[in-house]
Design an enzyme around this catalytic site. Structure first.
Site, PDB file in Angstrom:
ATOM      1  CG  ASP A 127       8.572  -8.433  32.107  1.00  0.00           C
ATOM      2  OD1 ASP A 127       8.800  -7.212  32.032  1.00  0.00           O
ATOM      3  OD2 ASP A 127       7.700  -8.920  32.859  1.00  0.00           O
ATOM      4  CG  HIS A 128      11.217  -6.843  35.170  1.00  0.00           C
ATOM      5  ND1 HIS A 128      11.456  -5.706  35.907  1.00  0.00           N
ATOM      6  CD2 HIS A 128       9.884  -7.037  35.206  1.00  0.00           C
ATOM      7  CE1 HIS A 128      10.305  -5.248  36.376  1.00  0.00           C
ATOM      8  NE2 HIS A 128       9.329  -6.025  35.959  1.00  0.00           N
ATOM      9  CD  GLU A 146       6.411  -1.963  29.939  1.00  0.00           C
ATOM     10  OE1 GLU A 146       5.461  -2.034  29.144  1.00  0.00           O
ATOM     11  OE2 GLU A 146       6.437  -2.536  31.037  1.00  0.00           O
ATOM     12  CE  LYS A 151       5.531  -9.776  41.418  1.00  0.00           C
ATOM     13  NZ  LYS A 151       5.644  -9.262  40.057  1.00  0.00           N
ATOM     14  CG  HIS A 208       5.454  -3.863  35.317  1.00  0.00           C
ATOM     15  ND1 HIS A 208       6.694  -4.416  35.159  1.00  0.00           N
ATOM     16  CD2 HIS A 208       5.200  -3.190  34.174  1.00  0.00           C
ATOM     17  CE1 HIS A 208       7.177  -4.080  33.972  1.00  0.00           C
ATOM     18  NE2 HIS A 208       6.294  -3.328  33.360  1.00  0.00           N
TER      19      HIS A 208
HETATM   20 ZN   LIG Z   1       7.468  -5.431  36.726  1.00  0.00          ZN
END
Ligand SMILES: [Zn+2]
Length: 503
Positions: A151-152, A288, A330, A363
């Site tokens: 991810d990221h 992605e 978050k 996200h």
């Molecule tokens: Zn993200």
């Protein structure tokens, strides 16, 4: 749990797997640690013989050997199937995640998913993240497809590490190359910036791009989008550098995942892999593209621009994460006007169908309960829901129930650390509004996890908490895994049900 034939060890019944003449099981050793037991051909495993089986630690070598032996322990690309990523900061949550996925049905899980930032804060490597998911999968006997999301990713070095660790889903985050100022720059500045874009890296020319966009009508279902010069300049200046970077990251990924150049960290012995290799026509990875961590929302026009240009540059992707309107903080629900969100999100969903199709990725997707139904409906379930820290919060809920003293210590530390630790996160909580642990009765502690401020404060301080209490926290969760899995299952069922197929 049963002990028959496993040298007296307590074996997870759901983990017992017979395959190609050898039997595997996950068990607890006398100290309560998880171990692998292999009965039959134990070549390639490290461990100690005990009775008729080899008792093997949950090491990287043994995880790699297990992936050679049992094909379903290797993550695979999931394509356009409705999917959910279940980040697991502690490396203990996979069984709880699978319980939820099984209970709901119809959603493909990405059971290993961690950003480099989270790896740094949890002290884990990308390989450990995949291995922990594998052990969880073995523990509960899951044999269906699952994915692993690196991810990221921000650099080609990140890619190399994650390719070697066997990831299948690569999230490229070109956010550092987005020019947020272009969102509000005046036309003269935009014109200057436009001419200074990295045209060679974009394999394009200013006039050619202008001719492709300005005045052209883009019909997207019942939506007609038209770029004027200013809209093109704004989109191109804001995202041009990011597109060049994404195309370069993609080219690197294609190169590194080519079968002939793919250096696996562990070579399977050929006889064990026969028939278990994915066919060469199957894609080695899926991509992605995420611009969710940029400062300003991605407009529908900008989305069209990003998708059109990535296609022109030869990038193929399975999901895209725009920065949506409103606030995705978050571990808490969506903050913003729901009608505005629905209108804008519907446009993004239509663009993803017409210019792809590809999934819209969500996200900071945990706990956004107010928008799940409309997201599922607007995307027609062509969606990827990404959650990262909410599993950690539910682990803390389990801790509050079984070890109130530990929860109080964690909460005190979180309140103390929040102002510093929140720096890289989208949160707005005030630590002063979180009740101090000494003011709460034991049966009120878990309630902190239902408060906006409590959730965010606990969410972003995980690095500090794990530094100080990581070993204790993990051992309490191990001793109370039933409570841990139950908390995860209940929480994830609420996330997945809105995205599941109508019965
Ligand atoms: Zn993200």
């Amino acid at each position: 749990m049963n002990t028959d034939g496993w040298g007296g060890l307590q074996v997870y019944a759901s983990s017992v797997t017979e395959y190609a003449g050898t039997t595997y099981a996950l068990a607890l050793d006398v100290e309560g640690r998880r171990v692998l037991c292999v009965r039959g051909d134990a070549t390639g495993f490290e461990g100690e013989p005990r009775g008729s089986c080899l008792v093997a630690p949950l090491s990287a070598t043994n995880a790699a050997e297990m992936r050679c032996r049992l094909p379903w322990l290797t993550p695979v690309p999931l394509g356009l199937a409705t999917s959910a990523g279940t980040g697991d900061r502690l490396g203990l949550a996979t069984p709880g995640h699978i319980h939820a996925v099984r209970a709901v049905g119809g959603i493909q899980p990405i059971l290993a998913q961690q950003s480099m930032r989270e790896n740094a804060r949890t002290g884990r490597t990308p390989q450990e993240v995949v291995d922990d998911a594998c052990w969880g999968i073995l523990q509960v006997g899951w044999r269906d497809p699952w994915g692993a999301d690196a991810d990221h990713l921000k650099s080609t070095d990140d890619i190399d590490i994650c390719v070697a660790a066997g990831y299948t889903f690569f999230t490229i985050d070109p956010g550092d190359h987005v020019d947020n100022a272009a969102h509000t720059d005046d036309l003269a500045t935009l014109r200057e910036k436009y001419l200074a874009l990295p045209w060679d890296r974009l394999r394009d020319l200013p006039d050619a791009m202008r001719a492709r966009y300005v005045g052209r009508r883009q019909v997207v279902e019942d939506l007609t989008l038209v770029f004027d010069e200013e809209a093109l300049f704004r989109a191109a200046c804001k995202y041009g550098g990011a597109l060049a970077h994404t195309a370069e990251m993609y080219a690197h990924l294609v190169d590194r995942t080519r079968p002939q150049s793919h250096a696996t960290p562990h070579d399977c012995h050929p006889e064990a892999t026969e028939g278990s290799q994915t066919s060469h026509s199957a894609p080695a990875f899926e991509l992605e593209v995420s611009v969710d961590e940029t400062e300003t929302p991605t407009s529908p026009l900008e989305h069209v621009f990003i998708a059109s240009e990535l296609t022109r540059l030869g990038v193929r992707w399975v999901s895209l994460a725009p920065r949506y309107v409103g606030r995705f903080e978050k571990g808490v629900d969506y903050i913003g006007d729901l009608d505005v969100f629905q209108t804008e999100f519907a446009k993004h969903a239509a663009i993803a169908r017409v210019l792809g199709p590809y999934k819209l990725s969500i996200h900071s997707g945990s706990d956004k309960f107010s928008i799940y139904p409309l997201m599922a409906a607007e995307t027609r379930r062509m969606a990827h829901l990404k959650t990262a820290g909410t599993s950690y919060l539910e682990a803390l809920r389990a801790i509050a129930g079984v070890d109130p003293a530990l929860f109080c210590e964690i909460l005190s530390l979180a309140i103390e650390r929040y102002d510093e630790d929140r720096a890289t996160y989208h949160v707005s909580a005030d630590a002063g509004k979180v009740p101090a642990p000494e003011t709460l009765a034991d049966d009120e502690l878990a309630g902190v996890l239902d408060l906006f401020d409590g959730r965010e404060v606990l969410h972003v301080t995980f690095g500090s908490v794990l530094d100080m209490y990581g070993a204790r926290l993990r051992s309490v969760l191990d001793e109370n895994e039933g409570a841990h899995y139950a908390a995860l299952e209940a929480h994830f069922v609420r996330h997945l049900v809105p995205f599941a197929e109508e019965a």
